[in-house]
Design a protein around this motif. Structure first.
Motif, mmCIF file in Angstrom:
data_model
loop_
_atom_site.group_PDB
_atom_site.id
_atom_site.type_symbol
_atom_site.label_atom_id
_atom_site.label_comp_id
_atom_site.label_asym_id
_atom_site.label_seq_id
_atom_site.Cartn_x
_atom_site.Cartn_y
_atom_site.Cartn_z
ATOM 1 N N MET A 1 0.817 -1.185 0.000
ATOM 2 C CA MET A 1 0.000 0.000 0.000
ATOM 3 C C MET A 1 0.865 1.254 0.000
ATOM 4 N N GLU A 2 1.979 1.161 0.719
ATOM 5 C CA GLU A 2 2.882 2.312 0.762
ATOM 6 C C GLU A 2 3.428 2.627 -0.633
ATOM 7 N N GLU A 3 3.741 1.590 -1.378
ATOM 8 C CA GLU A 3 4.256 1.774 -2.735
ATOM 9 C C GLU A 3 3.217 2.469 -3.625
ATOM 10 N N LEU A 4 1.967 2.047 -3.518
ATOM 11 C CA LEU A 4 0.892 2.684 -4.294
ATOM 12 C C LEU A 4 0.721 4.134 -3.887
ATOM 13 N N TRP A 5 0.696 4.399 -2.575
ATOM 14 C CA TRP A 5 0.558 5.774 -2.093
ATOM 15 C C TRP A 5 1.694 6.649 -2.633
ATOM 16 N N ASN A 6 2.929 6.162 -2.547
ATOM 17 C CA ASN A 6 4.079 6.934 -3.026
ATOM 18 C C ASN A 6 4.010 7.191 -4.522
ATOM 19 N N LYS A 7 3.558 6.192 -5.281
ATOM 20 C CA LYS A 7 3.405 6.357 -6.732
ATOM 21 C C LYS A 7 2.381 7.452 -7.042
ATOM 22 N N LEU A 8 1.223 7.377 -6.402
ATOM 23 C CA LEU A 8 0.189 8.387 -6.643
ATOM 24 C C LEU A 8 0.654 9.774 -6.222
ATOM 25 N N GLN A 9 1.333 9.830 -5.087
ATOM 26 C CA GLN A 9 1.831 11.114 -4.591
ATOM 27 C C GLN A 9 2.830 11.730 -5.575
ATOM 28 N N THR A 10 3.740 10.925 -6.073
ATOM 29 C CA THR A 10 4.729 11.418 -7.032
ATOM 30 C C THR A 10 4.052 11.888 -8.321
ATOM 31 N N GLU A 11 3.152 11.073 -8.846
ATOM 32 C CA GLU A 11 2.446 11.453 -10.072
ATOM 33 C C GLU A 11 1.630 12.722 -9.871
ATOM 34 N N TYR A 12 1.033 12.873 -8.708
ATOM 35 C CA TYR A 12 0.254 14.083 -8.417
ATOM 36 C C TYR A 12 1.163 15.308 -8.392
ATOM 37 N N ARG A 13 2.302 15.173 -7.721
ATOM 38 C CA ARG A 13 3.228 16.305 -7.591
ATOM 39 C C ARG A 13 3.822 16.745 -8.923
ATOM 40 N N ILE A 14 4.110 15.785 -9.821
ATOM 41 C CA ILE A 14 4.727 16.168 -11.091
ATOM 42 C C ILE A 14 3.698 16.364 -12.214
ATOM 43 N N GLY A 15 2.428 16.140 -11.883
ATOM 44 C CA GLY A 15 1.367 16.428 -12.834
ATOM 45 C C GLY A 15 1.099 15.354 -13.868
ATOM 46 N N THR A 16 1.508 14.120 -13.605
ATOM 47 C CA THR A 16 1.278 13.045 -14.571
ATOM 48 C C THR A 16 0.181 12.077 -14.120
ATOM 49 N N ILE A 17 -0.491 12.389 -13.036
ATOM 50 C CA ILE A 17 -1.514 11.498 -12.502
ATOM 51 C C ILE A 17 -2.776 11.563 -13.370
ATOM 52 N N SER A 18 -3.422 10.421 -13.549
ATOM 53 C CA SER A 18 -4.666 10.399 -14.321
ATOM 54 C C SER A 18 -5.776 11.055 -13.502
ATOM 55 N N LYS A 19 -6.826 11.455 -14.171
ATOM 56 C CA LYS A 19 -7.948 12.111 -13.496
ATOM 57 C C LYS A 19 -8.549 11.196 -12.425
ATOM 58 N N ASN A 20 -8.782 9.928 -12.771
ATOM 59 C CA ASN A 20 -9.367 8.988 -11.808
ATOM 60 C C ASN A 20 -8.441 8.738 -10.621
#
Length: 119
Positions: A1-20
């Motif tokens: 779960m930590e790995e998923l959280w870190n992935k989403l956090q990184t994508e959010y910070r750099i602007g590459t996260i999907s809308k969903n």
């Protein structure tokens, strides 16, 4: 779960996260804040899931990330490994049909090694 959280956090910070994923990340973050303040916060609707508790040998709790939406996401967690801490062990859509073993189809992360009470 930590790995998923870190992935989403990184994508959010750099602007590459999907809308969903951004929606889930924000709701997950809000739930974590509420859990850290009060695991029984009314909007989380926290309750234990007996089937999962029996399977994992540890009381497993479910809290709402969302409600009244198709496939509403739930966060699964346990107390520990230390006193005053919790560990997130799952992020899953709510099982639609509790009567037909829906919770038995949920797979959660491994439970943390719990520290023995030293009192």
């Amino acid at each position: 779960m930590e790995e998923l959280w870190n992935k989403l956090q990184t994508e959010y910070r750099i602007g590459t996260i999907s809308k969903n994923d951004a929606i889930i990340f924000k709701k997950w973050g809000k739930a974590l804040k509420l859990l850290s303040e009060n695991p029984r916060h009314p909007s989380l609707k926290t309750h234990d899931i007996e089937v999962l508790s029996e399977r994992y040998g540890e009381r497993v709790w479910q809290s709402y990330l969302e409600n009244k939406t198709s496939g509403a996401m739930r966060i699964y967690w346990v107390y520990g490994p230390d006193k005053k801490s919790i560990t997130i062990i799952g992020l899953e859509p709510h099982p639609e049909d509790k009567k037909n073993g829906a919770y038995e189809r949920i797979t959660l992360s491994d439970l943390p090694l719990m520290k023995k009470d030293e009192s």
